[in-house]
Design a protein around this motif. Structure first.
Motif, short mmCIF file in Angstrom:
data_model
loop_
_atom_site.label_atom_id
_atom_site.label_comp_id
_atom_site.label_asym_id
_atom_site.label_seq_id
_atom_site.Cartn_x
_atom_site.Cartn_y
_atom_site.Cartn_z
N ASP A 241 0.81 -1.21 0.00
CA ASP A 241 0.00 0.00 0.00
C ASP A 241 0.85 1.27 0.00
OD1 ASP A 241 -2.31 -1.49 0.02
OD2 ASP A 241 -2.46 -1.52 2.21
N LYS A 242 1.96 1.26 0.73
CA LYS A 242 2.76 2.47 0.86
C LYS A 242 3.88 2.56 -0.18
CE LYS A 242 1.98 3.40 5.77
NZ LYS A 242 2.63 3.65 7.08
N VAL A 243 4.50 1.46 -0.51
CA VAL A 243 5.60 1.46 -1.46
C VAL A 243 5.26 0.53 -2.63
CG1 VAL A 243 8.05 1.04 -1.84
CG2 VAL A 243 7.27 1.91 0.37
N LYS A 244 5.29 1.08 -3.85
CA LYS A 244 5.03 0.30 -5.05
C LYS A 244 6.13 0.55 -6.07
CE LYS A 244 0.01 0.40 -4.55
NZ LYS A 244 -1.29 0.75 -5.18
N ALA A 245 6.44 -0.47 -6.85
CA ALA A 245 7.48 -0.35 -7.86
C ALA A 245 6.96 -0.89 -9.19
CB ALA A 245 8.73 -1.10 -7.44
N LEU A 246 7.39 -0.24 -10.28
CA LEU A 246 7.06 -0.69 -11.63
C LEU A 246 8.33 -0.60 -12.46
CD1 LEU A 246 4.79 -1.58 -13.56
CD2 LEU A 246 4.45 0.82 -14.12
N VAL A 247 8.87 -1.75 -12.83
CA VAL A 247 10.15 -1.83 -13.55
C VAL A 247 9.88 -2.38 -14.94
CG1 VAL A 247 12.47 -2.78 -13.56
CG2 VAL A 247 11.38 -2.19 -11.38
N GLY A 248 10.47 -1.74 -15.97
CA GLY A 248 10.20 -2.18 -17.33
C GLY A 248 11.44 -2.18 -18.21
N TYR A 249 11.34 -2.91 -19.32
CA TYR A 249 12.39 -2.95 -20.32
C TYR A 249 11.73 -3.12 -21.68
CZ TYR A 249 16.40 -4.52 -23.08
OH TYR A 249 17.37 -4.63 -24.04
N ASP A 290 16.25 0.15 -33.39
CA ASP A 290 15.65 -0.18 -32.10
C ASP A 290 16.38 0.56 -30.98
OD1 ASP A 290 13.95 -1.87 -33.38
OD2 ASP A 290 15.12 -3.68 -32.98
N ILE A 291 15.63 1.21 -30.15
CA ILE A 291 16.20 1.95 -29.03
C ILE A 291 15.65 1.32 -27.75
CG2 ILE A 291 16.42 4.17 -27.88
CD1 ILE A 291 16.08 5.48 -30.60
N MET A 292 16.48 0.58 -27.05
CA MET A 292 16.06 -0.15 -25.86
C MET A 292 16.32 0.69 -24.62
SD MET A 292 15.04 -2.63 -27.61
CE MET A 292 14.41 -3.63 -26.27
N VAL A 293 15.34 0.71 -23.72
CA VAL A 293 15.48 1.48 -22.49
C VAL A 293 14.99 0.65 -21.31
CG1 VAL A 293 15.26 3.74 -23.59
CG2 VAL A 293 13.21 2.55 -22.81
N THR A 294 15.58 0.94 -20.17
CA THR A 294 15.12 0.39 -18.90
C THR A 294 14.43 1.50 -18.14
OG1 THR A 294 16.93 -1.22 -18.81
CG2 THR A 294 15.81 -0.69 -16.74
N THR A 295 13.25 1.22 -17.61
CA THR A 295 12.50 2.24 -16.88
C THR A 295 12.12 1.71 -15.51
OG1 THR A 295 10.36 1.49 -17.74
CG2 THR A 295 11.54 3.15 -19.03
N ALA A 296 11.91 2.64 -14.58
CA ALA A 296 11.49 2.25 -13.24
C ALA A 296 10.77 3.41 -12.57
CB ALA A 296 12.68 1.83 -12.39
N ASN A 297 9.74 3.09 -11.86
CA ASN A 297 9.00 4.03 -11.01
C ASN A 297 8.90 3.42 -9.61
OD1 ASN A 297 8.27 6.45 -12.15
ND2 ASN A 297 6.16 5.89 -12.58
N SER A 315 18.92 4.47 -21.13
CA SER A 315 19.04 3.90 -22.47
C SER A 315 20.06 2.79 -22.51
CB SER A 315 19.44 4.99 -23.47
OG SER A 315 19.75 4.40 -24.71
N ASN A 316 19.67 1.71 -23.18
CA ASN A 316 20.60 0.61 -23.44
C ASN A 316 21.13 0.65 -24.87
OD1 ASN A 316 18.11 -0.55 -21.63
ND2 ASN A 316 20.10 -1.17 -20.84
N THR A 317 20.94 1.79 -25.53
CA THR A 317 21.42 2.00 -26.90
C THR A 317 22.47 3.10 -26.88
OG1 THR A 317 19.25 1.39 -27.78
CG2 THR A 317 20.73 2.56 -29.26
N SER A 318 23.66 2.80 -27.36
CA SER A 318 24.79 3.72 -27.21
C SER A 318 24.56 5.05 -27.91
CB SER A 318 26.06 3.06 -27.74
OG SER A 318 25.92 2.75 -29.13
N LYS A 319 23.83 5.08 -29.00
CA LYS A 319 23.64 6.32 -29.75
C LYS A 319 22.43 7.13 -29.30
CE LYS A 319 25.90 4.63 -33.94
NZ LYS A 319 25.74 4.41 -35.40
N TYR A 320 21.82 6.66 -28.23
CA TYR A 320 20.68 7.39 -27.68
C TYR A 320 21.10 7.88 -26.29
CZ TYR A 320 15.88 8.33 -26.16
OH TYR A 320 14.73 8.92 -25.70
N THR A 345 17.90 14.86 -13.72
CA THR A 345 19.26 15.02 -14.21
C THR A 345 19.55 13.93 -15.23
OG1 THR A 345 21.61 15.08 -13.58
CG2 THR A 345 20.18 13.64 -12.29
N ASN A 346 20.26 14.29 -16.29
CA ASN A 346 20.66 13.35 -17.34
C ASN A 346 22.15 13.07 -17.18
OD1 ASN A 346 20.98 11.80 -19.60
ND2 ASN A 346 20.62 13.44 -21.07
N GLU A 347 22.48 11.83 -16.80
CA GLU A 347 23.87 11.47 -16.50
C GLU A 347 24.58 10.83 -17.69
OE1 GLU A 347 25.37 12.27 -13.67
OE2 GLU A 347 23.52 13.25 -13.06
N ALA A 348 23.98 10.85 -18.87
CA ALA A 348 24.64 10.27 -20.04
C ALA A 348 25.83 11.12 -20.46
CB ALA A 348 23.64 10.18 -21.21
#
Length: 458
Positions: A241-249, A290-297, A315-320, A345-348
């Protein structure tokens, strides 16, 4: 007729209706309401038990809450009903669904008789003033320039939601949009497309759900990405109820667009090249690949008045070149005021990373509720977005939907925004915003941006 109604109403007392109900705040069911006749038919069929000692006064008005008690009693004998009587029960259940929900009946009884597929829709008409400027802050509606100052759009979306079985659900949305460019280009119609369509497999392991298919990309409070579709991915949802996570690829390339252009005649004398509205992100060198990304909330909600969300868009794609992290919070200050803030912040590894930060803050007063006619809201916000901080082809900030232009992608943007929303009637809400903006470093002024929309749900 009175005797039949009295017999049905007496069930209320058999269910334990006391003087508390006589004083409850719910409005009475009108005397000519169809529900009386429906309950009488069920009473005659024995689906609702009579109460035949003659102690009930048939001229007593009935509240919706009391009627819901009668319906709840009838639902308990649903197995005895024939097809016609079940249809009456379904109709009564839908009419008094909120009251039944308060009684704890909906989950156990009502959902068993509900349709397995729900279809709904919404539509939006919106207009932009000074919606696109070049990197120098000039309006793009002059001869030889590349776009338009003013245009309108209409969008229609159809939702299809249903349960395959107790453990698998489906959610889908079809979308279509047309644009009317009043300054330069001819109007155009976007094709109907699958905005999202995914399956949810519930409680796969240790209470975790797995979502598979084309999905929404919804991160934080919308600064990184608002709820846009077209993200082909697999996600895992877990938490309490208090902590929820949503992880995607998954693959985000279908939402990013590419540089395309069309040529139009300017008053029949000059050719004007107009780039596509959803142009390629500044730091996207991968093109259409194809531009692959990992996401998390990760959402933390310790109380009804406070929430915090941490997000990742990696991003898991070097040119993105996006490795974005965000942290945001929302607080309900009191009954009327709320405060929302988010930092990114963008750390790329970027060629130039001086402008790789973004943040905004918004103070809101009340807010239009589509279920409550004449409700309204006011808001004011301040934003400061670096040119390299975000992929502006993804983001759709609720208070700044025209951010994806050449000016922002090259210079970043900062400034104040003001807005108001109002519910003219049920399921009809309008919003108007005004943005006073300049470049991230404050050296280039941007023409004021105005945005208005009307939204309908049905």
């Amino acid at each position: 007729m009175k005797k039949k109604i009295a017999a049905a109403l007496a069930v209320t007392f058999a269910l334990g209706v006391t003087s508390a109900f006589a004083a409850n705040p719910f409005v009475d069911v009108p005397a000519k309401h169809w529900a009386y006749d429906a309950v009488s038919k069920l009473a005659q069929a024995g689906i609702v038990d009579g109460y035949g000692d003659g102690t009930f006064r048939g001229d007593k008005n009935i509240t919706r809450y009391e009627m819901a008690q009668i319906v709840a009693k009838a639902l308990a004998k649903e197995e005895k009903a024939n097809a016609e009587q079940k249809a009456l029960l379904n109709k009564l259940s839908a009419e008094f669904s909120e009251e039944l929900d308060n009684l704890g009946v909906r989950v156990k009884k009502l959902e068993k008789t509900a349709p397995t597929v729900k279809i709904s829709a919404d539509s939006r008409i919106r207009g932009f003033e000074n919606g696109s400027v070049d990197e120098n802050g000039k309006l793009l509606n002059e001869a030889g320039k590349a776009a338009t100052k003013t245009y309108t759009q209409q969008r229609f979306r159809l939702y299809v939601d249903g349960n395959v079985n107790d453990n698998v659900a489906f959610n889908g949305r079809l979308s279509a949009q047309n644009t009317n460019n009043t300054d330069v280009a001819n109007g155009n119609n976007d094709p109907i497309y699958l905005d999202y369509g995914y399956f949810t497999f519930k409680n796969v392991a240790n209470g975790a759900d797995v979502l598979l298919g084309r999905q929404l990309l919804n991160l934080g409070y919308g600064l990184v990405s608002a709820p846009t579709g077209g993200y082909d991915s697999v996600k895992v949802a877990f938490g309490g109820d208090k902590v929820k996570a949503l992880v995607g690829y998954g693959d985000i390339s279908s939402k990013l667009g590419t540089y395309t252009a069309s040529t139009y005649a300017w008053n029949g004398t000059a050719n004007v090249t107009v780039p596509a509205y959803n142009t390629q992100a500044k730091n996207n060198k991968a093109g259409n690949s194809d531009i692959m990304v990992t996401t998390a909330n990760i959402t933390y909600t310790p109380s009804k008045s406070f929430q915090a969300i941490g997000s990742v868009y990696y991003s898991n794609t070097s040119k993105y070149a996006y490795e974005v992290y965000s942290l945001g919070a929302k607080a309900q200050l009191n009954k009327n005021f709320s405060l929302t803030g988010e930092y990114v912040t963008n750390e790329a590894d970027l060629a130039a990373n001086a402008d790789d930060h973004a943040w905004n803050a918004q103070l809101g007063y009340k807010g239009a509720n589509r279920a409550v006619p004449k409700s309204f809201g006011l808001f004011v916000n301040y934003k400061k977005y670096g040119a390299d901080a975000l992929d502006y082809t993804l983001t759709s900030i609720p208070v700044f939907e025209g951010i994806n232009d050449q000016f922002t992608r090259n210079n970043g943007v900062k400034g104040l925004g003001y807005g108001v929303n109002y519910a003219f009637s049920k399921n009809f809400v309008t919003t108007v915003t005004y943005e006073d903006l300049e470049s991230y470093n404050g050296k280039i002024d941007r023409p004021a941006f105005t945005y208005a929309r009307a939204e309908f749900w049905f």
